[in-house]
Design an enzyme around this catalytic site. Structure first.
Site, PDB file in Angstrom:
ATOM      1  N   CYS A  74       1.052  -0.887  -0.548  1.00  0.00           N
ATOM      2  CA  CYS A  74      -0.203  -0.190  -0.023  1.00  0.00           C
ATOM      3  C   CYS A  74       0.746   1.242  -0.190  1.00  0.00           C
ATOM      4  O   CYS A  74       1.720   1.108   0.802  1.00  0.00           O
ATOM      5  CB  CYS A  74      -0.807  -0.155   1.303  1.00  0.00           C
ATOM      6  N   CYS A 183      -0.283   4.028  -6.267  1.00  0.00           N
ATOM      7  CA  CYS A 183      -1.439   3.091  -5.425  1.00  0.00           C
ATOM      8  C   CYS A 183      -1.827   2.015  -6.128  1.00  0.00           C
ATOM      9  O   CYS A 183      -1.917   1.587  -6.941  1.00  0.00           O
ATOM     10  CB  CYS A 183      -2.929   4.148  -5.859  1.00  0.00           C
TER      11      CYS A 183
END
Length: 259
Positions: A74, A183
């Site tokens: 992440c 992302c």
């Protein structure tokens, strides 16, 4: 030395499976445990303190499952919490950062675009990376709403197309020739993105680089699994597992679990 212990991977949801796929492809004999904290997605709108707390909780869950290494799959959790995680826990950590370097080194128009969460773009780690490339123009765009739609399985919805158009068109007008996906959820939008951007704009994400780095760190720490046997892949989510199963393309070893 060798280790059959699993590699632990966590993300604020299903996005980090894009990283898991690259790791599994490169290291097919490694056992893995993947944790999707979908209940708390997206991390990008949370405070640094909240992100550190959630990342610590996820790490502890994976360490309790006997993981030998943690991959913070992440961008937001990496840029806000990995320093604290490395200080607090005694296992190797691998983080995910937007792949600015290859884009900045290869751009011909001297303009690149970065689509990322607010948490990543506002982080100290990201801003330090940007300062390194002050000779080029970096067009930053927060992908508001994208993670939620991906988590709901709405990758090809009209709403997604509208959002992507509004985020990408200003980048196209700014003459970018590289688009960095900052992302781990966003690689699932590549088919949609390709319908919007011209062919000459290259898309870069971090997946392959992270897989290579994982192998390197495992070798350095004598943790590589040298037994060429069928590996076990386990997935946990604290939300509905339907979209996770859909994105993986299978449902075995995918569990809903509170953590």
């Amino acid at each position: 030395m060798s280790s059959t212990k699993p590699i632990g991977i966590f993300d604020s949801g299903i996005g980090g499976t894009s990283i898991w796929k690259e790791i599994h492809q490169l290291l097919p004999y490694e056992n893995t445990i993947y944790l999707a904290d979908s209940k708390n997605a997206p991390y990008g709108q949370k405070s640094k303190e909240e992100i550190i707390a959630l990342s610590s909780k996820n790490t502890e869950f994976l360490l309790n499952q006997n993981c030998k290494m943690i991959i913070v799959a992440c961008n937001t959790a990496t840029t806000n919490a990995i320093k604290e995680l490395r200080t607090k826990y005694d296992v190797p950590f691998i983080g995910i950062e937007p792949a600015i370097k290859p884009a900045a080194n290869q751009t011909k128009t001297e303009t690149i675009g970065i689509l990322a969460t607010k948490g990543t773009l506002n982080s100290e780690l990201f801003n330090r990376a940007v300062e390194t490339y002050s000779n080029i123009k970096i067009v930053e765009q927060v992908g508001f709403g994208l993670v939620q739609l991906i988590e709901e399985g709405k990758m090809e919805s009209e709403e997604m197309t509208t959002l992507l158009n509004s985020y990408l068109n200003p980048m196209i007008e700014a003459n970018i020739d590289y688009l960095v996906l900052g992302c781990t959820h966003y690689p699932y939008l590549i088919p949609q993105i390709k319908k919007i951007i011209p062919n000459h704009i290259k898309i870069i994400d971090s997946g392959e680089a992270v897989a290579k780095q994982t192998k390197k760190v495992l070798e350095k720490n004598n943790l590589l699994n040298l037994y060429e046997q069928k590996s076990k892949q386990i997935f946990y989510t604290n939300s509905d597992s339907k979209v996770l199963k859909q994105i993986l393309g299978f449902s075995e070893n995918v569990y809903e679990k509170e953590f």
